[in-house]
Design an enzyme around this catalytic site. Sequence first.
Site, mmCIF file in Angstrom:
data_model
loop_
_atom_site.group_PDB
_atom_site.id
_atom_site.type_symbol
_atom_site.label_atom_id
_atom_site.label_comp_id
_atom_site.label_asym_id
_atom_site.label_seq_id
_atom_site.Cartn_x
_atom_site.Cartn_y
_atom_site.Cartn_z
ATOM 1 N N GLU A 122 51.148 32.544 18.959
ATOM 2 C CA GLU A 122 51.525 31.950 17.669
ATOM 3 C C GLU A 122 52.261 32.963 16.798
ATOM 4 O OE1 GLU A 122 48.732 31.102 13.995
ATOM 5 O OE2 GLU A 122 48.416 29.583 15.546
ATOM 6 N N LYS A 141 41.522 31.743 22.870
ATOM 7 C CA LYS A 141 41.983 31.530 21.499
ATOM 8 C C LYS A 141 42.697 32.765 20.960
ATOM 9 C CE LYS A 141 42.184 29.319 17.497
ATOM 10 N NZ LYS A 141 42.211 30.314 16.435
ATOM 11 N N SER A 144 41.374 25.476 17.231
ATOM 12 C CA SER A 144 42.679 25.486 16.579
ATOM 13 C C SER A 144 42.959 24.096 16.029
ATOM 14 C CB SER A 144 43.777 25.889 17.573
ATOM 15 O OG SER A 144 45.048 25.917 16.941
ATOM 16 N N HIS A 182 46.094 32.651 22.416
ATOM 17 C CA HIS A 182 46.780 31.556 21.721
ATOM 18 C C HIS A 182 47.343 32.039 20.387
ATOM 19 C CE1 HIS A 182 46.533 28.486 18.520
ATOM 20 N NE2 HIS A 182 46.906 27.592 19.431
ATOM 21 N N ASN A 183 46.520 32.767 19.614
ATOM 22 C CA ASN A 183 46.966 33.225 18.310
ATOM 23 C C ASN A 183 48.025 34.313 18.429
ATOM 24 O OD1 ASN A 183 45.044 31.449 17.398
ATOM 25 N ND2 ASN A 183 44.207 32.843 15.888
#
Length: 312
Positions: free
Chosen positions: A171, A164, A113, A167-168
Amino acid sequence: MEIGLIGLGKMGGNMAERLRRGGHTVIGFDRNESAPRDVATLEELVQKLAKPRVVWVMVPSGEPTRATVRELGGLLEAGDVVVDGGNSRYTDDQEHAAMLGEKGIEYVDAGVSGGVWGLQNGYALMVGGEDDAVAKVQPAFDTLKPSEGGFVHAGKVGAGHFAKMVHNGIEYGIMQAYGEGYELLETSDLVTRVPEIFRSWTQGTVIRSWLLDLLVRALEEDPELKKIRGWAEDSGEGRWTLQAAIEHAVPMPVIAAALFARFSSRQQDSPAMKVVAALRNQFGGHATRAEDEPAPGVTPEGNYPAPPAPGT
């Protein structure tokens, strides 16, 4: 260290530059002949690297990554390491590790990221793989990450891309919340300085973040966002996050709503809302309207229309 880097686009190209600035030797390859590549083929890339080789794959997820990993499996040798730094699904990592492992080739997945700012600020890295494989790549990780923090060996193969993915998904939710707050502020006749409000929130509030800083930057460039179309794609991780949530029976209403909002952004005239409007007309006689008719609701004088009679 020496490292081969496949894929020299927006992310890969900047990562190669950051590695070189950190003193590493990077052999870059891209299938696009106009890219700033150092070799013309994967075979040439492998031949130029000292053993044990480390090759970092930074190409689009899905079949482009799968095809590249398969090709590397036929070129590399036992003790070499393949790093997938794209946005692959964690289940692909497990398949790739098993395939390469039959030849003694080690595999590391790295969720990355940082976007276009990574060259300057460093990249957040979420890594999965066996300890000895990660150790072979650690000098590159140390250069790519920010000066403080930003790196985690999350677990076994697949853990990096799983982290990840989540994480996204987070987001998605944060971005949607900022967007909804912006829309409400813009709609209010009390508020006249929306960009200034967001700028004020960057200091001292509990909702400050890098995403908020980027929103302020966007509003400085285009205060009413007139140059931006309200259309948002999703790159896959949001969907995978919800699929994993279902598999693990974890409720994720915020991330689900944020993903569905992106789907809604692509509809100029929502079929679902047409059904809602048609049903309201059928059971209650509520008027439907064409696109060129004004929306019912508050009158120009600010008075709400009378409610329908009981039973309608």
